[in-house]
Write a protein that holds these residues in place. Structure first.
Motif, PDB file in Angstrom:
ATOM      1  N   GLY D  63       0.805  -1.192   0.074  1.00 15.77           N
ATOM      2  CA  GLY D  63      -0.168   0.000   0.133  1.00 15.77           C
ATOM      3  C   GLY D  63       0.909   1.234  -0.083  1.00 15.77           C
ATOM      4  O   GLY D  63       2.233   1.376  -0.450  1.00 15.77           O
ATOM      5  N   PRO D  64       0.225   2.452   0.347  1.00 17.48           N
ATOM      6  CA  PRO D  64       0.750   3.667   0.277  1.00 17.48           C
ATOM      7  C   PRO D  64       2.011   3.797   1.147  1.00 17.48           C
ATOM      8  O   PRO D  64       2.708   4.764   1.245  1.00 17.48           O
ATOM      9  N   GLU D  65       2.199   2.831   2.142  1.00 17.94           N
ATOM     10  CA  GLU D  65       3.038   2.900   3.262  1.00 17.94           C
ATOM     11  C   GLU D  65       4.469   2.255   2.746  1.00 17.94           C
ATOM     12  O   GLU D  65       5.724   2.365   3.457  1.00 17.94           O
ATOM     13  N   GLU D  66       4.657   2.020   1.419  1.00 19.53           N
ATOM     14  CA  GLU D  66       5.837   1.309   0.808  1.00 19.53           C
ATOM     15  C   GLU D  66       7.073   2.303   0.754  1.00 19.53           C
ATOM     16  O   GLU D  66       6.884   3.394   0.320  1.00 19.53           O
ATOM     17  N   PRO D  67       8.064   1.898   1.415  1.00 17.93           N
ATOM     18  CA  PRO D  67       9.393   2.767   1.550  1.00 17.93           C
ATOM     19  C   PRO D  67      10.188   2.269   0.219  1.00 17.93           C
ATOM     20  O   PRO D  67      11.113   3.090   0.085  1.00 17.93           O
ATOM     21  N   ASN D  68      10.102   1.097  -0.460  1.00 16.81           N
ATOM     22  CA  ASN D  68      11.279   0.653  -1.102  1.00 16.81           C
ATOM     23  C   ASN D  68      10.983   0.743  -2.508  1.00 16.81           C
ATOM     24  O   ASN D  68      11.827   1.182  -3.174  1.00 16.81           O
ATOM     25  N   ALA D  69       9.824  -0.073  -2.867  1.00 16.50           N
ATOM     26  CA  ALA D  69       9.393  -0.384  -4.193  1.00 16.50           C
ATOM     27  C   ALA D  69       9.251   1.223  -5.070  1.00 16.50           C
ATOM     28  O   ALA D  69       7.971   1.181  -5.310  1.00 16.50           O
ATOM     29  N   LEU D  70       9.942   2.166  -5.287  1.00 16.36           N
ATOM     30  CA  LEU D  70       9.634   3.379  -5.721  1.00 16.36           C
ATOM     31  C   LEU D  70      10.200   3.250  -7.322  1.00 16.36           C
ATOM     32  O   LEU D  70      11.504   2.706  -7.599  1.00 16.36           O
ATOM     33  N   VAL D  71       9.490   3.603  -8.243  1.00 10.26           N
ATOM     34  CA  VAL D  71       9.850   3.184  -9.589  1.00 10.26           C
ATOM     35  C   VAL D  71       9.451   4.703 -10.256  1.00 10.26           C
ATOM     36  O   VAL D  71       8.704   5.410 -10.052  1.00 10.26           O
TER      37      VAL D  71
END
Lengths: 91, 425, 204, 974
Positions: D63-71
């Motif tokens: 969800g929106p709390e994702e810290p790592n999987a930024l693309v």
């Protein structure tokens, strides 16, 4: 977008209004002297809390209304037409 | 007694960083102590923001006055010192302002070495864009005034703007860019670091920084200040300097003074961090929008006041909509980036948009406020001038015009000509 | 009036329609109207009301309302002040006759050229206006006869709801802003399938 | 490849395959997938690098709390950096790329930063990079800037569109989980206008993970969709809660497509003005700090359940679930049901009633234990606080540190979060605005309990908005109570334990901050940057606070968390701008003659909101040529100019004259009917506000003109004083700026021109002198004529009902043809006004007094006038103030510059004033200017210098009268 309760038009979004600040200062008599005019133009109580102020409903009824608004919470307690008084006090 | 034993052993340096890292970073000392207030001080500074802490630092370092307390109602640096857009510049047109802000900028240029703290002062330039011939003339008047006073300024044409800031839309139908006024020595600094750097430097010279100590009254006897009532009891002082921009009126009321000041709300924003895009600071005259990119990659931007008296630190959507509209109009490539955070500060707005650093009718009481939008860049200069004014009981030439009495005398310092309408400045 | 009169800000025709076909259609029509603002002198409001009732067979509206009578509309605009809308054929004459009948009781100002009257209707009219205006125009909140001076498409507008089986609104806007407002209306209607064609390029 | 797609289950359409691309490789997924679930289904484990240490990272959340999987999502002008893979709906042709790595994701040279770990701990940059001084700008900072940032912005303008939409409702429900659906249904049944917003692309929230409740969810959604008074908005994230119950949101209208359809916006910015609000935004699972909690393979327990149940993806083969609460047991069960490998459940609590059931499913339960280490392949599990422990092969490690109710919106609304010890978390505090929280947002967990609480909240909200309670509807059963959570934040073991994965903030960084005195939660946040990344600290903010609390020796609640401010999720600039950008940024105003100007080749320029003709170039004309030609025509014969933009205010009433006398420094009560007069008005502080001519049309009827820019402010100024200061005066105002188009006809032949065009008015000097006002007809159109001049020539202005403007304009052009009449634009007008020495915008700049402008004597001797008293202050009455003068270069070949300063000698550091307006003159064949110069009048005929260091220019000039032409004013009276 605040809601300003216009005594004529009801609650309206703030962008229909222009602000003019402190409505407790009163324009002095023309012969009242420089100090009186200085206070009218410059000196402000600037309270943290309830503040009586002028808002013009420029995009609506064009009236300069008095609004009692809280500068800390942005709550609005009362409003009145240009020649009308606001209630005595708001707790 | 004030002491400086840690000053030499606690210096920051690359070697020290390496040394501490090898021992688990166990050797670092607190950046400032958490002392109990003493019964009295030579000087009490009310307000543990950048200006108050800088004042304490310069009282100690320039004037040798170290028996000083800074009292702060919360933790230090969480007012406007920690809520600004970190811009540093001295591109003012009226000499009373230029003199002062240029002194401040010069202090910024040596601040890291003075404080032994990297405040990340970054002189990548401040560019004010204009959109018409008449705006160019106004910019030129300002730039020429700066140049005559020995301050750097350049007038850029469209092509020069394009090369400095290729991301700008030069041909917006209603706001074509005609050029810009550039101050290359302007830039940004890391706002929190400024607070911490001044706090640490003042602390190491013996200044007591007393947090969570709210001033509730200013005690006077026979027209002279004797100390402050606080939530931690009375603290005596020979002199009291107030530097609480945003809340100046409240402190003034405690001293029985009424000032030409209103408190207003100013919002600021930061985007998600992106790779370098905007080098310096860019301001757009038409949209009342300015932007820069932090060293971390976030785009930091802001605009106009919310437009009504407020102490709330709660921003409101009309300004957001207008500002983002301006942002995307001026820099179309921003459109798909995202705004991460928004915050708001309380500005001390004066009736001519210029500040005051001055004595008051009460002996031993001094006021520093009315910073409008200009507070952050003023931090070292304000502290330096306030320290001088307090130590000597008279202003320095740099702040001689920055009085409250100027309104009574009709000698306003009104850069924009907006008049006594703080909400419109 | 002998002179050719430039009525419309539209390039050619006087009305536009677009959007999806059938019951989803939207319509934007400019109306040729006579407009006169009357503002009562101090303490003469009730006199003004009775004079207008007598002269035009029209009741002056209460705040926030528009009233109809004899083919004319009285729209409340501010305390003691109304905008009278009449058919375009009454241009000039409306102001002249009101000035005569209200002499000394009200300031009478012709605004026939100062404002443009646009009528906007369709099943999705409220949805389109919700993109331009912050007022609650829902059927429950803004019924026929309701009127508001407000902001539509960033400009001041007199907005009122017409009597009509399909949601229909009158928009009275300063004539120098009319073209802008038409562009904004069309752009806002895009999401309902309107083929937005700016009246002209913005800078032109 | 350790993850895989299950053959059945979840909310994806396995019958349809969509293709997408990540880092140049092609993959497939299904409708219903997110980019994250599709990557997991394809066994992609490494998706990003962290900010500081460039550590390899995998998908951590769903969800929106994702810290790592930024693309970086999409390419070219549509490239969007920092987009969370967990929030991207998969669509065919989707292109994405990892970011913040070089040269590649798998081999990132910057990961060398990881070895410097201790030396680049929190705040290290404040302590170094200071020597030598010049190296900061030249070396250190450029390096830091290059290393910083995440993805790259697009370099071209966004091709997509946006719009704003403003809705009103009785009850706004935020969130469509069990509580939100029930709240909306209850309020909807009561008859209230309801809007329900769901961030996700499917309504249901936690219900989507509960197959047993699928039917109820379907029934609820169907029922709501059938209600005409209920609107369901999916893909709509409410980002902020503002004053007066206004909430802001962004609807992602077409982000789930490669590009928007025709007529479709990309995103829609929405505001909701709600009478009542129900916040049903659920809860977010929090991290546990332990060494290696950031390694690819670490995934929150709730996220793992989401991938299993909603997307049919098994996120790992051998899993260790590490928890301090009951919720993660379901993850362990689901993993065991789906997986082929070993599932180990590590619970810090020493007993659990659920342990036996787990063991029965083959799950290895370790109570009173903790995970002391994870490296992506193995996990070390040990007794709490003990040494040694057992190593487990594990490619999936699922921590669950408990659940934080999503109090952000409640907190933004002003309700100060309250610590709830039984949850070890904050819950919404006492409401300040008309809002109430429901379900998990309030700490009420479990679908049945949340639904029940939601229904209550919906009923209450509807009642508060004035709608009576309607009939009940079916709710899911409430499950058994959970066992109490054991607050647990950190495993003390060697290695990097992260509290902020994106910014690489470790537990040790928090302790270092405390040691250095940054012990207040806001100081610690700022010093370490904890919680300031694009995930906004959703995973680890409270964990950091707990570690800080332990260091301070205080309870967590004494430390608290930083204040919640907008935005709950990052919001696109374009969305907040809505439609109002570019050509639509602000209204454009066109005069009635706009079309004529365009048809006749005018160069139009924006001035404020107006578009105005600058000049009308003829073929071949360049530079100043058209301006000179136009101005010469006026000075020698006749020209016509559109001056419609001047503000016009109709002022009527018995006290109109008395009112204007107080407004202007000069007198209007003595003005005769049929005459006009120039007037100046001040602000109350004594500074000039505006000027213009005012005509008396009747005893009680005036027409005031204002400068273009001040039309609105002057009317507001009048209304303010009439309504609030002098309410006893009987005076009425009405703006007639748009009613009347206005044209200036100027030049020595203007009278003859107009005489040929005007019917019904004798224009002779005797009958219609300077400052006369009259009525007549041109081409049959009734017009008003004013004999006034801005150019300094004999001139008239004609006011025309704006619909007839072109007719009248053309008629005058025809009448002037014998005299060679030309249309002239703003530039020629400006040239002539500088020659004539009229003060305009550059001189009326909010800094000048009437005396400064040479109009001090206009102030009437007595009577109340706005600004009179304060204009007398010494600083404003000082005769040494800068006065309006003219300047001309001594060497007539030199050019003057607006904005130059006046000095005694070149090189002087003291300015005596500035040059406000300049032009090339046609009368003097040189540059001329207007300037504000100290003691200007006394300096007349003296030589000074106009310097522009910006241009490296210094021009010797003579101070003159500001009136460069016709100082005796003979022409205008001719």
């Amino acid at each position: 977008m605040h809601l300003i309760p216009c005594p004529y038009c009801g609650e309206r979004p703030q962008d229909e209004f222009h602000y003019r600040g402190d409505a407790t200062v009163k324009r002095p008599a023309p012969d009242a002297g420089e100090q009186a005019f200085y206070d009218y133009v410059y000196t402000r109580a600037n309270p943290r809390g309830w503040h009586d102020e002028w808002w013009q409903h420029y995009a609506g009824c064009r009236q300069w209304i008095r609004v009692r608004r809280n500068t800390l919470t942005h709550a609005v307690a009362a409003s009145a037409g240009p020649a009308d008084a606001l209630p005595e006090a708001t707790p | 007694m004030p002491a400086r034993p840690e000053r030499m052993t606690d210096r920051y340096s690359a070697w020290r960083l390496l040394k501490e890292s090898l021992s688990g970073n166990r050797g670092w000392k607190p950046a400032w102590r958490k002392p109990e207030p003493k019964a009295s001080y030579d000087v009490i500074i009310v307000g543990g923001g950048g200006h108050g802490l800088a004042t304490a630092h310069y009282l100690a370092s320039v004037h040798g006055i170290t028996n000083v307390a800074v009292v702060e109602k919360g933790p230090i640096g969480l007012g406007n010192g920690g809520r600004n857009t970190t811009i540093v510049r001295s591109n003012y047109g009226l000499p009373s302002n230029t003199r002062f802000y240029e002194h401040s900028l010069k202090l910024w240029e040596g601040l890291e070495q003075d404080l032994n703290y990297n405040v990340m002062m970054s002189q990548r330039g401040v560019l004010n864009l204009f959109h018409s011939d008449s705006q160019r003339d106004i910019a030129a008047r300002r730039g020429n005034s700066m140049r005559i006073q020995g301050v750097d300024a350049e007038l850029l044409d469209r092509e020069a703007v394009r090369s400095v800031a290729p991301f700008i839309e030069l041909d917006n139908p209603m706001f074509p860019i005609f050029g810009g006024l550039m101050q290359r020595r302007g830039g940004t600094a890391r706002h929190d670091a400024v607070i911490w750097g001044f706090a640490r430097a003042a602390d190491r010279r013996g200044v007591d920084i007393i947090e969570h100590c709210e001033v509730t009254g200013i005690r006077r006897e026979a027209g002279r200040v004797t100390g402050v009532e606080t939530t931690r009891g009375f603290i005596g002082a020979k002199k009291v300097g107030v530097a609480v921009a945003g809340n100046t009126s409240r402190l003034a009321t405690m001293a029985g003074l009424s000032l030409p000041v209103e408190s207003h709300l100013l919002q600021a924003f930061v985007s998600e961090a992106i790779k370098p895009m905007i080098d310096g600071v860019v301001t757009f005259g038409a949209g009342h929008f300015y932007i820069s990119q932090s060293d971390k990659g976030g785009l930091v931007f802001g605009g106009d006041l919310d437009g009504y008296n407020s102490y709330s630190q709660r921003g409101n959507l009309p300004v957001v909509e207008h500002l983002l509209g301006a942002a995307v109009s001026m820099i179309p490539a921003l459109s798909r980036l995202r705004v991460l955070r928004q915050w708001a500060g309380i500005m001390d707005m004066t009736m001519d948009s210029s500040p005051f650093i001055c004595k008051t009718p009460i002996d031993g009481l001094y006021f520093n406020g009315g910073w409008c939008y200009g507070g952050f860049k003023a931090t070292p200069g304000s502290g330096w001038c306030f320290a001088h004014t307090i130590a000597r009981n008279e202003p320095h030439a740099f702040n001689a015009d920055l009085t409250i009495d100027r309104f009574r005398d009709g000698r306003m310092i009104d850069e924009r000509g907006a008049g006594p309408n703080p909400w419109a400045q | 009036m002998s002179a050719p009169e430039r009525l419309s800000r539209f390039p050619a025709s006087r009305s536009l329609s677009g959007g999806r076909k059938g019951s989803d259609a939207l319509s934007i029509v400019e109306q040729h109207a006579a407009l006169t603002q009357i503002t009562a002198r101090k303490g003469r409001q009730s006199d003004v009301a009775s004079i207008v009732a007598r002269a035009l067979a029209l009741e002056l509206a209460d705040p926030g309302r528009a009233t109809n009578g004899s083919g004319r509309t009285a729209i409340w605009v501010q305390p003691g002040s109304w905008l009278i809308r009449a058919p375009g054929s009454e241009r000039g004459e409306l102001s002249t006759s009101l000035r005569q009948s209200l002499d000394g009781a009200a300031a009478v100002v012709d605004q026939s050229h100062g404002r443009n009257v646009i009528e906007f209707s369709g099943k999705h009219a409220q949805s389109v206006l919700a993109r331009l205006c912050r007022l609650d125009l829902h059927d429950r909140a803004f019924t026929p006869g309701a009127s508001a001076s407000t902001i539509v498409g960033h400009v001041s507008c007199q907005l009122y709801r017409l009597e009509s089986p399909v949601p229909s609104f009158g928009l009275i806007v300063g004539s120098t802003f009319a073209e802008w407002l038409l562009d904004e209306l069309q752009a806002a209607a895009s999401s309902h399938g309107w083929n937005f064609q700016p009246v002209r390029n913005a800078a032109a | 490849m350790t993850s895989k797609r299950l053959p059945s289950g979840g909310l994806i359409d396995r019958g349809t395959t969509v293709r997408f691309n990540f880092d140049g490789r092609s993959f497939t997924g299904h409708p219903g997938d997110t980019l994250a679930s599709a990557l997991l289904a394809n066994g992609v484990r490494l998706v990003g690098r962290s900010f500081k240490y460039h550590r390899p990272r995998g998908i951590m959340t769903a969800g929106p709390e994702e810290p790592n999987a930024l693309v970086e999502l999409r390419e070219g002008a549509r490239r969007e950096p920092n987009t969370k893979a967990t929030e991207i709906e998969l669509h065919d042709g989707l292109v994405s790329a990892s970011q913040n790595r070089w040269p590649s994701l798998a081999f990132d040279l910057m990961s060398i930063n990881g070895f410097a770990g201790p030396a680049i701990s929190a705040g290290f940059y404040y302590k170094t990079f200071m020597w030598p001084k010049s190296f900061w700008e030249k070396l250190y900072e450029p390096l830091i800037r290059r290393a910083a940032g995440l993805g790259r912005a697009a370099s071209q303008p966004d091709p997509d569109h946006y719009e704003a939409m403003h809705a009103h409702c009785d009850v706004l429900v935020v969130g469509s989980g069990a509580a939100g659906l029930a709240a909306a249904r209850a309020a909807g049944e009561a008859g209230a206008r309801v809007i329900i917003c769901e961030r996700d692309f499917v309504p249901g929230g936690g219900l989507l993970l509960s197959p047993a409740d699928a039917a109820w969810r379907g029934d609820m959604v169907n029922a709501l969709e059938a209600m005409p008074n209920v609107e369901i908005l999916t893909r709509t994230n409410v980002f902020g809660y503002y004053d007066h119950n206004l909430l802001g949101a962004v609807e992602r209208v077409s982000d789930h497509k490669a590009e928007p359809d025709q007529h479709e916006v990309r995103q829609r910015y929405r505001t909701f003005r709600a009478k009542q609000v129900v916040l049903a935004t659920g809860a977010s699972e929090r991290l546990i700090a332990f060494p290696g909690n950031d390694r690819p393979g670490a995934m929150m327990a709730g996220a793992a359940l989401t991938y299993l149940r909603r997307f049919g993806v098994v996120p790992g083969r051998n899993a260790v679930v590490f928890t301090n609460n009951d919720s993660a047991y379901e993850t362990a069960l689901a993993l065991a049901e789906a997986g082929s490998g070993k599932v180990t459940l590590v619970d810090v609590r020493s007993q659990s009633a659920l342990a036996a059931a787990m063991t029965a499913r083959g799950i290895d339960v370790r109570l009173a234990s903790e995970v002391a280490y994870f490296d992506g392949k193995t996990a070390l599990v040990r007794r709490r606080g003990g040494a040694g422990g057992d190593k487990f092969v594990a490619d999936l490690l699922c921590p669950s540190g408990g659940w934080n109710p999503n109090v952000q919106l409640a907190s933004q609304s002003g309700a100060k979060p309250r610590w709830e010890a039984t949850l070890a978390s904050h819950v919404p505090g006492e409401s300040v605005q008309a809002e109430r929280s429901a379900g998990a947002t309030k700490g009420i967990f479990g679908i049945g309990a949340a639904a029940y609480d939601g229904a209550r909240a919906g009923r209450e909200a509807a009642a508060a908005a004035g709608f009576a309670k309607a009939q009940d509807f079916a709710l899911p059963e409430r499950g058994p109570a959970e066992q109490p959570i054991a607050p647990f934040w950190e495993v003390k073991a060697s290695g990097k334990s992260f509290v902020d994965l994106q910014h690489d903030v470790t537990a040790e960084d928090i302790r270092l901050a405390h040691r250095e005195g940054f012990s207040h939660v806001e100081h610690a946040k700022r010093y370490t940057t904890h919680g300031m990344a694009t995930d906004q600290g959703k995973l680890g903010s409270l964990v950091g606070s707990a570690i800080l609390a332990e260091a301070r020796g205080e309870p967590v609640e004494a430390v608290g968390v930083p204040t919640h401010r907008p935005y709950t999720m990052p919001v696109a600039f374009g969305a907040l701008a809505g439609h109002a950008s570019g050509a639509h940024f602000q209204p454009v105003r066109r005069t009635a003659l706009n079309d004529w100007h365009l048809r006749n080749g005018a160069v139009m320029q924006p001035t404020g909101a107006w578009l105005r003709p600058f000049f009308y170039p003829k073929p071949g004309e360049t530079g100043w040529e058209p301006i000179f030609r136009e101005a010469r025509a006026v000075r020698s014969s006749v020209g016509i100019c559109d001056v419609s933009t001047l503000g016009k205010i109709d002022v009527q009433g018995p006290d109109a004259a008395a009112f204007l006398d107080r407004l202007y420094i000069n007198t209007f009560s003595t003005l005769a009917v049929g005459k006009c007069r120039y007037g100046v008005m001040l602000r109350e502080d004594g500074i000039v506000f505006d000027d213009g001519t005012t005509s008396r049309l009747a005893e009680d009827h005036f027409l005031v003109t204002t400068t273009t820019g001040n039309a609105a402010p002057v009317l507001e100024h009048m209304e303010f004083h009439a309504q609030t200061v002098w309410p006893e005066l009987d005076v009425q105002f009405c703006s007639v700026t748009d009613q009347w188009a206005q044209v200036a006809v100027a030049g020595p032949k203007s009278r003859e021109t107009l005489a040929a065009a005007v019917d019904g008015l004798d224009l002779s000097n005797e009958v219609f002198p300077f400052m006369g006002v009259g009525e007549g007809k041109i081409a049959g159109v009734p017009v008003r004529l004013f004999r006034i001049s801005f150019s300094g020539e004999l001139a008239y202005e004609i006011a025309v009902p704006s619909g007839h403007a072109e007719t009248v304009w053309e008629a005058i052009l025809a009448a002037g043809k014998p005299f060679g009449i030309v249309p002239y634009g703003l530039e020629a007008m400006s040239l002539m006004r500088v020659e004539k020495g009229h003060a305009a915008g550059p001189e009326l700049n909010g800094q000048t007094t009437a005396a400064d402008l040479g109009m001090g004597r206009m102030m009437k001797k007595s009577g109340d006038v706005i600004g009179r008293v304060l204009a007398g202050r010494p600083g404003l009455a000082d005769p040494g103030r800068p006065r309006l003068v003219g300047i001309r270069p001594v060497d007539t070949n030199k050019r003057l510059r607006g904005g130059a300063h006046i000095v005694r000698e070149p090189g002087s550091g003291t300015s005596m004033g500035w040059v406000s307006s300049v032009t090339q003159s046609i009368e003097h064949a040189c540059w001329i200017g207007l300037a504000m110069v100290e003691n200007g009048e006394a300096l007349k005929n003296q030589r000074v210098f106009a310097v522009s260091p910006l241009h490296d220019e210094s021009v010797e000039v003579t101070i003159t009268s500001p009136h460069h032409v016709d100082p005796e004013n003979l022409r205008v009276r001719a």
